[in-house]
Structures are given as structure tokens and as C-alpha cells.
Design an enzyme around this catalytic site. Structure first.
Site, PDB file in Angstrom:
ATOM      1  N   ASP A 273      37.010  40.493  42.651  1.00  0.00           N
ATOM      2  CA  ASP A 273      37.956  41.601  42.647  1.00  0.00           C
ATOM      3  C   ASP A 273      38.349  41.848  41.185  1.00  0.00           C
ATOM      4  O   ASP A 273      37.959  41.110  40.286  1.00  0.00           O
ATOM      5  CB  ASP A 273      39.175  41.311  43.537  1.00  0.00           C
ATOM      6  CG  ASP A 273      39.862  42.622  43.952  1.00  0.00           C
ATOM      7  OD1 ASP A 273      39.584  43.668  43.338  1.00  0.00           O
ATOM      8  OD2 ASP A 273      40.682  42.601  44.894  1.00  0.00           O
TER       9      ASP A 273
HETATM   10  C1  BGC Z   1      41.593  45.834  44.717  1.00  0.00           C
HETATM   11  C2  BGC Z   1      40.227  46.036  45.329  1.00  0.00           C
HETATM   12  C3  BGC Z   1      39.548  47.204  44.676  1.00  0.00           C
HETATM   13  C4  BGC Z   1      39.469  46.949  43.173  1.00  0.00           C
HETATM   14  C5  BGC Z   1      38.753  48.030  42.402  1.00  0.00           C
HETATM   15  C6  BGC Z   1      41.553  45.792  43.205  1.00  0.00           C
HETATM   16  O1  BGC Z   1      42.821  45.807  42.642  1.00  0.00           O
HETATM   17  O2  BGC Z   1      42.155  44.656  45.231  1.00  0.00           O
HETATM   18  O3  BGC Z   1      40.341  46.203  46.703  1.00  0.00           O
HETATM   19  O4  BGC Z   1      38.281  47.405  45.228  1.00  0.00           O
HETATM   20  O5  BGC Z   1      40.793  46.852  42.678  1.00  0.00           O
HETATM   21  O6  BGC Z   1      39.500  49.173  42.294  1.00  0.00           O
END
Ligand code: BGC
Length: 742
Positions: A273
């Protein structure tokens, strides 16, 4: 559990002997270590720009993927540099959070889940994929399939609710919609099952918080949707931000190497993530970024999103022997396989004119249907709904969300554009032309406003109207990532507005737009009818207008329990029975306890003195404009053996006078089991459309394996013995029968 797992032996288990693997291996053999690490790095786009630094890194093969770049010219140019100017010409993969639509915005995922309609959700995901692919995106970070039992958690909006079976069915439908049956198809994009695992169980509903989930719950509640997505061929996975029983997911080898790869046979790749590898240091499980990189790659996180620990340290870690090069090779192979599957080597560039137009009428029609089916009617008294055709001349449309093109779109709409939104006010005006008029008063600037200066005008409009439609709830930003709430009431002075409007004595219909279940007790009291419309997306307006005007009947069902107060959380339908389950007879309200009543343990049960034990609305609940009656429930196979299929049927009749759809739900309970099992578990459902007076026999076929549960330390088993089975319109269904597994 975590410590039992060692890494040895597992890496080779992934070496799949396929054509794809051969191609990936062949390419891998030509790659330098720097180029390999490049494939493991995903960087944020520069919003339509290409800096010199980016150009150089792509040319040197130091970037494998770019997220958040949506400008097609820029995407094609970056791709050209990768394909034509880098030594090996390996294409980039462009990613984006396409969570509930790209340009055509569908209801938030929790709203879509209220449709209980996998076919429709597959179509919605398909539209999102085609629109995203048309600008050059080939990968979305969806579906989010975190079991969510805590409405305080802002990301419940992005989830598919509280139930493992419903989430599995709907998550798989979304993945199928994104990926089709072949990733190389035009308009197919790679899906990402996230966040593995337990993210929705964050302590207290506070985003990013720790989770403690026993093995029993992990396997029986949190894993199933992820396993279902692996079986359906989901291309990628993302770890959760939280630590799972002390081990942050992004450094958790047990989760990614043992469970995901070895046990489930996952053949795609894992992306971290956002900066979650860097955060291993913040969690306090790595001394620095080098340690974080080592932990994550050894845990099986193939690609790093946003932060640069892999780029900075993997080469050094390989050179020092701390990370075997075979581990890097495996990660690169995982990524290359998906790039091959996507056809990126053959077709690296995007020409938007090869695709249907964004926001095409077909796309908008699917969005309207999804929004309509997502609406859940929670109350309808005094025949408030539908509005009586031809018998009203004036509607007062009141509230901060009646005509706000932005707020109805919901969280995670990076590419959604409010200029395409049709609001409820616009849709009503359009539908009522010449027949009736609306008088709109916003009354509160936002859902959080306390300024009541415009209340008199709203009340005047209400008094002059035949009915009042109030649009209340939460703005988009009050749910979603990091936007958690401790109290679930209507924010600002909305309840005061509702109460004041109710005083006028006009019929009051409340439409609640929100990213989560709200504690709607008082709102219900002051409304004659109430619909939860979630954040319904681009076409929310026409969908709601259709329901208000009776052109269709509400058919949404709650994908999550609605608590009466936040103090009841966690409260979910598939809880365990306890040794002292609450009952009507045993319940004593706080006000009814005699003064100086002696303490006793006799006859006590599990409840709150001040909030009882029942939620406001149970999982699966949703009313219609018609009545549905269930009868004649029969198990055609009251005794089944392993390998058999349980066959049950029920008669469903539309006994009202409105054509409508109902979601028939089948629940079971294992009556005697070796470990405590939930009081009810959803095992099947069907959405059926019936004309007034029509009835139909519904048949459900349940392979006996669907009754299996995970026994800690032992594995999955179906235990012989009696089961009870219910079928009905919500998780409190009463009609039941029993059957036996031998
Ligand atoms: C979130 C993810 C997301 C990623 C990219 C993160 O803060 O937890 O779910 O896909 O950002 O934007």
C-alpha cells in the site's frame, strides 16, 4: 501462528511451468539487478508532466509502474520511453484507484453492495474498466473486500459490508468485471484484492489501527473473500496498513508466502500500500528503511508503492546476501507474468478513440440502475411513498444534499466530475415538468452547518407543499480513508432541521446520503418515510426520482447492520451465541432497575442496560412498496452426505399491488459444532422480480462444502449433525426448517 512459518521451500513453489512463466524467465535472464529492482518500483505520476528525473528513470528501466497518471498523452509518452528507449523495452503498467467508476461514477461500493446484485456490479466494474482503459490505465486498486463490522471506520464506504459470503460474491463479480475472462481483452484491467488482511477490524474503527484477529476469525470471517478472489483469478493483491496480531501486513511472510501463495496458489503479484513498506519502520518492526525493504521483499511484497525503500536498498541487500537474488527474481517474474497477460508488450499504447465514449448513455443507464437498486427503504408509513401520481402539485425539496453535484459522488472519485452529475432536484424537476413544481431550499450550507438562518424559508416551503423531501446525511469527505467518526448521528443541525420540518405536519420523506450506516433512530421518528441512498454517484438523482415517483420500487437490502447507537458497535448479525444470549424476557432497561436492586448472576444475559441488544436494522433488511410473503420452505434433501448438494425450495409471493424485486436470503446455523459457530450465516441469495399477485418457487442448491468451517489448527471441515436453515427477506427471517449432514 506467525512464528511457525519459515520461508524456506516456499519460493520455489511459485515457479509455475507455463508459457507465461517461460517468457518471463527468458526476459528475466537478460535483466541486470538494477533493472529487476526497477520492475519492483511503482512511482506516483506527475499529473500530466514528465520531469527529467522521471524520463531518466524510465529510460534506465528503474520504474515498473506509475500510479495516478491519467493524461493519455503523458501515459503514451512515458510508455514510449519505456518501450523504445529503455534497454529491454519492458512496458510500464499504469494504475489508479478506480473504486466505483472512472468518469461515470457508480454508488460507493457499500451502496453497490446493497443491491445484492453481482451481475449488476460486474457490469458496473466493466464500465469502470473500459472507461479507465480508454485513457491508458490497465490496473485498478479494487475491489476492497475488507469485512467491515464497524461503521465508525471511514473506509466502510469502500467495503462490501459485514458478511464474508456477500463480500465474496460481490468482490468476485467486481474482479470479473474489471478483468473479464482475459486480461488482454480491450478494456480489461487488472484488479487488486485489498487490503490483506483485517483492515476493517482496526481497533475502535480508527483507520490504520492495530488488529487482533484469532485464527478462527481470520479463516472463517476475514479470509474467505480473498480466497474467493484468488480462485476467480484476481491479478494482484495489496496488504493492509494494520498489524495483524503484531505483524504488520506489509512485512508478513505468513500471510503472503504461506497463506496466499502456498496454500491458495496465487499466481499474480502483490503491491504494497502507499508507503506501507516505509511504514514498517514507523510500526517499529524495522530499524531503518533497509530493514523495512528486506522484511517486505522477504514477506512476498513484490512491488513497492510510492516510497523508495526497494529502489534505495534492494541492490545492497542482494549484494550483502541478506536477500537472495532468487527472491528478487521471483517478484519480477510475478510482475512480468501479469504484464504479459495484459498484452502490454504487444499493445503498449492507448488510443482513446478505440473505446466507447466516456459517460456514454449505456454507461449512465447502468449507473442509474445500480443507484436505484442500492437504495434501501427503511420506513414507509401513512403511504408516504411513492408520491401519489397526479395528486400533488408542490414538493418542498429541502436539505444540503438535494442539489449538490459533488457530494453525492462519494469518496474515492479522483476522476469523477460533478459537472456530469444529475442531482435529485434536477431529476425531479425534469420528471415533473408540467405536472408539479418543486420549491428548493438548501436550509443548511453543508451537512455539518449549524447556522439555522435559512430554516424559516425552509419551513415556509414545507407548509406550502403537499410533501417534503429532505436530503440529509454526510458529505463525501466524512467517510473514506482516515475519515472515521466516533458518533454516528446526523452531523450539524440536520436533525433540528428535520424536527422543525416535521412540525409542519406535512408528509416528510427523508433521503439519507452517507458513506456509512448512521444512527438514524431520531431521524426515523420524525420521518414518514426514509430511504438510505448512500452516496449514489453520477446518476443518483434520476434513480432516487424514479423511486419517489413510483416508477420502480426500492429493492436494496442492507449489506451491514445499522446500529441504534455507536455504543453498540461492534454489532453484526453473524455473531456467536454466547452462553447467555439476550432475550426479550431477560432484558431490563436501565430505567426499570429497582432502586438498590441486589446484584445477582442468575438470569442475566448479554446486553446494554441503555441500548439493549438489538440493532436499529438488521443485516439484509429493506422494505418495498409491495409485500413479499415466504411460505412452504422445504428441504428436498433433509439428509445429506459429504459430496452431496442440499436442495431447498421456498414459495415467494408478491401479495401487494406493486411490481417489485425482492432479495431472498438463505441463512444456516450449525446447531452443534466443536467450536462456537455464528447464530446465523448467509449462504445464498437470489434477486427476483415479481408482478403483483405473482408467486414463484425458488430453489437453492447448496453444495455441502459450503457448510464447512475452519477449525483452528486442523483445517476446514463439515461437521455431521443438525443444521437449521432460514429463508426470508432479511437476517431475522423466521421461516425455517432443519436438515442433517451425515
Ligand atoms: C490506500 C489504498 C490505495 C492507495 C493508492 C492508500 O492510501 O490505502 O487503498 O489503493 O492509497 O491510492
Amino acid at each position: 501462528m506467525l512464528s511457525l512459518f519459515t520461508l524456506s521451500g516456499l519460493l520455489c513453489a511459485q515457479g509455475l511451468d507455463t508459457e507465461l512463466d517461460r517468457k518471463a524467465t527468458e526476459l528475466l535472464q537478460k535483466m541486470t539487478i538494477a533493472e529487476k529492482i526497477g520492475q519492483l518500483s511503482q512511482v506516483n505520476g506527475e499529473y500530466g508532466q514528465i520531469t527529467d528525473g522521471m524520463r531518466i528513470r524510465v529510460r534506465e528501466g528503474k520504474i515498473g509502474s506509475v500510479l495516478n497518471e491519467v493524461d493519455t498523452k503523458t501515459i503514451n509518452e512515458l510508455q514510449r520511453i519505456a518501450v523504445e528507449e529503455s534497454r529491454l523495452g519492458i512496458p510500464l503498467i499504469f494504475a489508479r484507484d478506480v473504486i466505483h467508476g472512472f468518469k461515470t461514477i457508480f454508488p460507493i461500493p457499500l451502496g453497490q453492495a446493497a443491491t445484492w446484485n453481482p451481475g449488476l456490479m460486474e457490469k458496473a466494474a466493466r464500465v469502470a474498466a473500459v472507461e479507465a482503459a480508454s485513457v491508458g490505465l490497465r490496473w485498478t486498486f479494487a475491489p476492497m473486500i475488507d469485512i467491515s463490522r464497524d461503521p465508525r471506520w471511514g473506509r466502510i464506504a469502500e467495503s462490501l459490508g459485514e458478511d464474508p459470503y456477500l463480500t465474496s460474491e460481490l468482490g468476485v463479480a467486481m474482479a470479473r468485471g474489471f478483468q473479464e475472462d482475459n486480461l488482454a481483452n480491450k478494456g480489461a484491467i487488472a484488479a487488486c484484492a485489498k487490503h490483506f488482511v483485517g483492515y476493517g477490524a482496526a481497533e475502535g474503527g480508527r483507520d490504520y489501527n492495530s488488529t487482533n484477529i484469532p485464527e478462527n476469525e481470520l479463516y472463517n470471517t476475514y479470509f474467505p473473500p480473498f480466497k474467493a478472489c484468488v480462485d476467480a483469478g484476481v491479478a494482484t493483491f495489496m496488504p493492509s496498513f494494520n498489524d495483524v496480531n503484531g505483524a504488520p501486513a506489509s512485512g508478513n511472510a505468513w500471510l503472503f508466502r504461506k497463506v496466499l501463495r502456498q496454500d491458495w496458489g496465487f499466481g499474480g503479484f502483490v503491491v504494497s500500500d502507499w508507503e506501507s513498506i516505509r511504514q514498517l519502520e514507523v510500526h517499529g518492526v524495522a530499524a531503518g528503511q533497509e530493514g523495512a525493504a528486506q522484511q517486505a521483499i522477504m514477506a512476498g511484497i513484490d512491488m513497492e508503492m510510492a516510497s523508495g525503500a526497494y529502489a534505495a536498498y534492494l541492490q545492497k541487500l542482494v549484494e550483502s546476501g541478506a536477500v537472495p537474488e532468487s527472491v528478487i527474481n521471483e517478484a519480477v517474474r510475478n510482475i512480468l507474468r501479469i504484464k504479459f497477460q495484459l498484452g502490454l508488450f504487444e499493445n503498449p499504447y492507448t488510443n482513446p478513440s478505440d473505446f466507447p465514449a466516456l459517460l456514454s448513455p449505456e454507461h449512465l443507464a447502468i449507473a442509474e440502475e445500480a443507484a436505484m437498486q442500492s437504495c434501501v427503504l427503511l420506513k414507509n408509513e401513512k403511504a408516504a411513498l411513492p408520491l401519489p401520481e397526479g395528486r400533488f402539485k408542490k414538493l418542498a425539496v429541502i436539505g444540503p444534499l438535494a442539489d449538490d453535484p459533488y457530494e453525492q459522488l462519494g469518496t474515492w472519485i479522483f476522476d469523477g466530475d460533478p459537472q456530469h452529475t444529475v442531482t435529485p432536484l434536477a431529476a425531479l424537476d425534469n420528471a415533473l415538468q408540467g405536472q408539479a413544481e418543486t420549491h428548493f431550499v438548501k436550509a443548511l450550507e453543508t451537512t455539518r452547518s449549524y447556522d439555522q438562518a435559512a430554516f424559516p424559508e425552509a419551513l415556509q416551503a414545507a407548509r406550502e407543499a403537499d410533501a417534503v423531501i429532505l436530503f440529509l446525511g454526510e458529505e463525501s469527505i466524512l467517510s473514506g480513508e482516515a475519515h472515521c467518526r466516533a458518533e454516528l448521528g446526523l452531523p450539524g443541525a440536520q436533525l433540528e432541521l428535520l424536527k422543525a420540518v416535521a412540525q409542519t405536519g406535512r408528509p416528510v420523506i427523508s433521503i439519507i446520503m452517507a458513506g456509512r450506516p448512521l444512527a438514524l433512530g431520531e431521524a426515523l421518528e420524525y420521518s414518514d418515510a426514509l430511504i438510505v441512498a448512500w452516496h449514489p454517484g453520477t446518476m443518483g438523482g434520476p434513480a432516487i426520482a424514479r423511486l419517489l415517483l413510483g416508477l420502480d420500487a426500492p429493492s436494496g437490502k442492507l449489506p451491514v447492520t445499522f446500529p441504534a447507537t455507536s455504543g453498540q458497535i461492534p454489532i453484526y448479525y453473524n455473531h456467536k451465541p454466547t452462553g447467555k444470549p439476550a432475550t426479550e424476557e431477560s432484558y431490563v432497561h436501565i430505567d426499570d432497575i429497582p432502586v438498590r436492586a441486589p446484584q445477582t448472576s442468575i438470569g442475566n444475559t448479554s446486553y446494554y442496560l441503555d441500548a439493549g441488544y438489538k440493532p436499529l436494522f438488521p443485516f439484509g433488511f429493506g422494505l418495498s412498496y409491495t409485500r413479499f410473503e415466504y411460505s412452504n420452505l422445504q428441504a428436498a434433501t433433509p439428509m445429506i452426505n459429504s459430496g452431496d448438494t442440499l436442495v431447498v425450495s421456498v414459495e415467494l409471493a408478491n401479495t401487494g399491488d406493486f411490481e417489485a424485486e425482492e432479495v431472498a436470503q438463505l441463512y444456516i446455523r450449525d446447531l452443534v459444532s466443536s467450536i462456537v459457530r455464528p447464530v446465523r450465516e448467509l449462504k445464498a441469495f437470489q434477486r427476483v422480480r415479481l408482478k403483483p399477485g405473482e408467486s414463484r418457487k425458488l430453489t437453492f442448491n447448496l453444495p455441502v462444502e459450503q457448510l464447512a468451517y475452519y477449525y483452528p489448527g486442523t483445517g476446514w471441515k463439515v461437521e455431521p449433525g443438525q443444521f437449521r436453515l432460514w429463508i426470508g427477506g432479511d437476517s431475522n427471517a423466521e421461516l425455517n426448517t432443519t436438515f442433517e449432514v451425515r
